[in-house]
Write a protein that holds these residues in place. Structure first.
Motif, PDB file in Angstrom:
ATOM      1  N   ILE A  10       4.843 -32.939 -23.361  1.00 51.35           N
ATOM      2  CA  ILE A  10       6.703 -34.106 -23.887  1.00 51.35           C
ATOM      3  C   ILE A  10       6.928 -34.031 -22.483  1.00 51.35           C
ATOM      4  O   ILE A  10       6.906 -34.923 -21.227  1.00 51.35           O
ATOM      5  CB  ILE A  10       7.772 -33.855 -24.576  1.00 51.35           C
ATOM      6  N   ARG A  11       7.112 -32.669 -21.827  1.00 51.05           N
ATOM      7  CA  ARG A  11       7.052 -32.596 -20.147  1.00 51.05           C
ATOM      8  C   ARG A  11       6.285 -33.874 -19.752  1.00 51.05           C
ATOM      9  O   ARG A  11       6.093 -33.560 -18.643  1.00 51.05           O
ATOM     10  CB  ARG A  11       7.414 -30.870 -19.824  1.00 51.05           C
ATOM     11  N   LYS A  12       5.263 -32.949 -19.784  1.00 48.88           N
ATOM     12  CA  LYS A  12       3.823 -33.486 -18.744  1.00 48.88           C
ATOM     13  C   LYS A  12       3.996 -34.852 -18.893  1.00 48.88           C
ATOM     14  O   LYS A  12       3.871 -35.649 -17.543  1.00 48.88           O
ATOM     15  CB  LYS A  12       3.397 -33.281 -19.566  1.00 48.88           C
ATOM     16  N   ALA A  51      14.186 -30.974 -15.563  1.00 46.70           N
ATOM     17  CA  ALA A  51      14.249 -32.160 -16.877  1.00 46.70           C
ATOM     18  C   ALA A  51      13.905 -30.905 -17.995  1.00 46.70           C
ATOM     19  O   ALA A  51      13.361 -31.086 -18.139  1.00 46.70           O
ATOM     20  CB  ALA A  51      13.640 -33.551 -16.591  1.00 46.70           C
ATOM     21  N   GLU A  52      15.134 -30.750 -18.507  1.00 44.47           N
ATOM     22  CA  GLU A  52      14.755 -29.795 -19.163  1.00 44.47           C
ATOM     23  C   GLU A  52      15.893 -30.011 -20.897  1.00 44.47           C
ATOM     24  O   GLU A  52      16.081 -31.387 -20.691  1.00 44.47           O
ATOM     25  CB  GLU A  52      16.094 -28.253 -18.932  1.00 44.47           C
ATOM     26  N   ARG A  53      16.172 -29.015 -21.763  1.00 43.00           N
ATOM     27  CA  ARG A  53      16.904 -29.477 -22.600  1.00 43.00           C
ATOM     28  C   ARG A  53      18.288 -29.961 -22.943  1.00 43.00           C
ATOM     29  O   ARG A  53      18.719 -30.647 -23.621  1.00 43.00           O
ATOM     30  CB  ARG A  53      16.819 -28.674 -24.084  1.00 43.00           C
ATOM     31  N   ASP A  54      19.068 -29.425 -21.753  1.00 43.66           N
ATOM     32  CA  ASP A  54      19.952 -29.777 -22.062  1.00 43.66           C
ATOM     33  C   ASP A  54      20.857 -29.670 -20.810  1.00 43.66           C
ATOM     34  O   ASP A  54      21.970 -30.323 -20.188  1.00 43.66           O
ATOM     35  CB  ASP A  54      20.741 -28.573 -22.361  1.00 43.66           C
ATOM     36  N   PHE A  55      20.214 -30.417 -19.558  1.00 41.97           N
ATOM     37  CA  PHE A  55      20.368 -30.409 -18.523  1.00 41.97           C
ATOM     38  C   PHE A  55      18.700 -31.298 -17.058  1.00 41.97           C
ATOM     39  O   PHE A  55      17.825 -30.958 -17.798  1.00 41.97           O
ATOM     40  CB  PHE A  55      20.978 -29.344 -17.254  1.00 41.97           C
ATOM     41  N   ALA A  56      19.049 -31.962 -16.467  1.00 40.98           N
ATOM     42  CA  ALA A  56      18.391 -32.303 -15.215  1.00 40.98           C
ATOM     43  C   ALA A  56      19.084 -31.936 -13.812  1.00 40.98           C
ATOM     44  O   ALA A  56      20.187 -32.229 -13.555  1.00 40.98           O
ATOM     45  CB  ALA A  56      18.156 -34.194 -15.212  1.00 40.98           C
ATOM     46  N   ASN A 117      18.514 -34.575 -22.520  1.00 42.32           N
ATOM     47  CA  ASN A 117      17.315 -33.728 -23.092  1.00 42.32           C
ATOM     48  C   ASN A 117      16.316 -34.583 -22.999  1.00 42.32           C
ATOM     49  O   ASN A 117      15.517 -35.512 -22.917  1.00 42.32           O
ATOM     50  CB  ASN A 117      17.685 -33.717 -24.171  1.00 42.32           C
ATOM     51  N   VAL A 118      15.104 -33.138 -22.142  1.00 44.50           N
ATOM     52  CA  VAL A 118      14.115 -34.496 -21.483  1.00 44.50           C
ATOM     53  C   VAL A 118      13.295 -34.055 -23.151  1.00 44.50           C
ATOM     54  O   VAL A 118      12.262 -35.379 -22.852  1.00 44.50           O
ATOM     55  CB  VAL A 118      13.246 -33.269 -20.375  1.00 44.50           C
ATOM     56  N   LEU A 119      13.758 -34.190 -24.313  1.00 42.85           N
ATOM     57  CA  LEU A 119      13.140 -34.119 -25.480  1.00 42.85           C
ATOM     58  C   LEU A 119      13.097 -34.939 -25.827  1.00 42.85           C
ATOM     59  O   LEU A 119      11.913 -35.742 -27.203  1.00 42.85           O
ATOM     60  CB  LEU A 119      13.001 -32.778 -26.508  1.00 42.85           C
ATOM     61  N   ASP A 120      13.885 -36.516 -25.489  1.00 41.48           N
ATOM     62  CA  ASP A 120      14.681 -37.386 -26.583  1.00 41.48           C
ATOM     63  C   ASP A 120      14.571 -38.328 -25.239  1.00 41.48           C
ATOM     64  O   ASP A 120      15.313 -38.290 -24.285  1.00 41.48           O
ATOM     65  CB  ASP A 120      16.253 -37.024 -26.202  1.00 41.48           C
ATOM     66  N   GLU A 121      13.196 -39.218 -25.652  1.00 40.81           N
ATOM     67  CA  GLU A 121      12.606 -39.990 -24.989  1.00 40.81           C
ATOM     68  C   GLU A 121      13.826 -41.130 -24.424  1.00 40.81           C
ATOM     69  O   GLU A 121      13.862 -41.910 -23.214  1.00 40.81           O
ATOM     70  CB  GLU A 121      11.729 -40.758 -25.388  1.00 40.81           C
ATOM     71  N   GLY A 122      14.728 -41.163 -25.273  1.00 34.97           N
ATOM     72  CA  GLY A 122      15.979 -41.900 -24.734  1.00 34.97           C
ATOM     73  C   GLY A 122      17.112 -41.481 -23.722  1.00 34.97           C
ATOM     74  O   GLY A 122      17.608 -43.041 -23.688  1.00 34.97           O
ATOM     75  N   THR A 123      17.058 -40.680 -23.603  1.00 29.90           N
ATOM     76  CA  THR A 123      17.765 -40.021 -22.307  1.00 29.90           C
ATOM     77  C   THR A 123      16.977 -40.046 -20.856  1.00 29.90           C
ATOM     78  O   THR A 123      17.273 -39.870 -20.210  1.00 29.90           O
ATOM     79  CB  THR A 123      18.406 -39.143 -23.124  1.00 29.90           C
ATOM     80  N   TRP A 124      15.519 -40.631 -21.048  1.00 32.03           N
ATOM     81  CA  TRP A 124      14.477 -40.428 -19.942  1.00 32.03           C
ATOM     82  C   TRP A 124      15.170 -41.308 -19.119  1.00 32.03           C
ATOM     83  O   TRP A 124      14.856 -41.621 -18.002  1.00 32.03           O
ATOM     84  CB  TRP A 124      13.415 -41.335 -20.313  1.00 32.03           C
ATOM     85  N   PRO A 125      15.918 -42.325 -19.305  1.00 35.20           N
ATOM     86  CA  PRO A 125      16.277 -43.509 -18.233  1.00 35.20           C
ATOM     87  C   PRO A 125      17.282 -42.965 -17.230  1.00 35.20           C
ATOM     88  O   PRO A 125      17.397 -43.524 -15.792  1.00 35.20           O
ATOM     89  CB  PRO A 125      16.671 -44.971 -18.943  1.00 35.20           C
ATOM     90  N   GLU A 126      18.119 -42.182 -18.286  1.00 34.24           N
ATOM     91  CA  GLU A 126      19.065 -41.767 -17.782  1.00 34.24           C
ATOM     92  C   GLU A 126      18.579 -40.575 -17.072  1.00 34.24           C
ATOM     93  O   GLU A 126      19.442 -40.425 -15.543  1.00 34.24           O
ATOM     94  CB  GLU A 126      20.345 -40.870 -18.736  1.00 34.24           C
ATOM     95  N   ILE A 127      17.507 -39.959 -17.283  1.00 33.87           N
ATOM     96  CA  ILE A 127      17.061 -38.731 -16.426  1.00 33.87           C
ATOM     97  C   ILE A 127      17.222 -39.395 -14.738  1.00 33.87           C
ATOM     98  O   ILE A 127      16.631 -38.602 -13.934  1.00 33.87           O
ATOM     99  CB  ILE A 127      16.326 -37.487 -16.766  1.00 33.87           C
ATOM    100  N   ILE A 128      15.718 -40.346 -15.477  1.00 33.33           N
ATOM    101  CA  ILE A 128      15.147 -41.184 -14.040  1.00 33.33           C
ATOM    102  C   ILE A 128      16.218 -41.678 -13.382  1.00 33.33           C
ATOM    103  O   ILE A 128      16.127 -41.728 -12.093  1.00 33.33           O
ATOM    104  CB  ILE A 128      14.201 -42.129 -14.196  1.00 33.33           C
ATOM    105  N   SER A 129      17.583 -42.204 -13.746  1.00 34.77           N
ATOM    106  CA  SER A 129      18.635 -42.920 -12.579  1.00 34.77           C
ATOM    107  C   SER A 129      19.169 -42.220 -12.522  1.00 34.77           C
ATOM    108  O   SER A 129      20.117 -42.331 -10.819  1.00 34.77           O
ATOM    109  CB  SER A 129      19.304 -43.307 -13.627  1.00 34.77           C
ATOM    110  N   PHE A 130      18.895 -40.760 -12.647  1.00 30.10           N
ATOM    111  CA  PHE A 130      20.320 -39.592 -11.740  1.00 30.10           C
ATOM    112  C   PHE A 130      18.718 -39.328 -10.574  1.00 30.10           C
ATOM    113  O   PHE A 130      19.304 -38.677  -9.895  1.00 30.10           O
ATOM    114  CB  PHE A 130      20.388 -38.922 -12.460  1.00 30.10           C
ATOM    115  N   LEU A 131      17.567 -38.940 -11.370  1.00 26.84           N
ATOM    116  CA  LEU A 131      16.674 -38.067  -9.705  1.00 26.84           C
ATOM    117  C   LEU A 131      16.134 -39.080  -8.599  1.00 26.84           C
ATOM    118  O   LEU A 131      16.384 -38.563  -7.827  1.00 26.84           O
ATOM    119  CB  LEU A 131      15.708 -37.603 -10.537  1.00 26.84           C
TER     120      LEU A 131
END
Length: 152
Positions: A10-12, A51-56, A117-131
């Motif tokens: 998932i991380r990959k 990008a981890e389980r509880d933070f980015a 949470n990187v393991l939740d694809e639903g939060t990927w847009p938020e992580i990407i928008s942050f990074l």
């Protein structure tokens, strides 16, 4: 629960997706760059995105094995703090000589968000928008200040 292999996969998948998303974005010099594996070109200075389980997080990590030199680099970045804040348009956290994941002392200048949470694809847009805007801002900052670190 996920197995270690599933977590790794998932991380990959996340980092491949992030790299594809960032692929068309040139660096500050207009060149193509591998954003997930950003190379500063200066020994012991790294740009790290996590990008981890509880933070980015995104930031600068100083990993010189000599604590005095690490502190010297950290102080030099401190002199450039206003330029960093101007590039990123925000204040970042500054941590001198704190242990990393394997217990080695590193210094960090970073920005962190929680609740993703990187393991939740639903939060990927938020992580990407942050990074995305922060790694681009770091690249612009680095383009301005890198010559001052090449002399060390």
């Amino acid at each position: 629960m996920y197995t270690q292999a599933e977590i790794s996969a998932i991380r990959k998948k996340f980092w491949v997706a992030f790299g594809q998303y960032m692929k068309p974005v040139p660096n500050a010099q207009g060149r193509r760059i591998n954003w997930p594996n950003y190379r500063t070109g200066v020994k012991d200075i790294y740009f790290r995105m996590k990008a981890e389980r509880d933070f980015a997080s995104v930031g600068i990590e100083l990993g010189h094995s000599d604590p005095e030199l690490q502190e010297l680099y950290f102080d030099h970045f401190g002199q450039l703090k206003k330029i960093l804040e101007s590039s990123t348009q925000e204040n970042w956290d500054w941590k001198l000589l704190s242990p990393n994941e394997v217990g080695q002392p590193v210094s960090r200048i970073e920005k962190v968000i929680t609740g993703v949470n990187v393991l939740d694809e639903g939060t990927w847009p938020e992580i990407i928008s942050f990074l995305k805007p922060r790694i681009i801002a770091l690249d612009e900052f680095w383009d301005l200040v890198k010559p001052g670190f090449e002399e060390f």
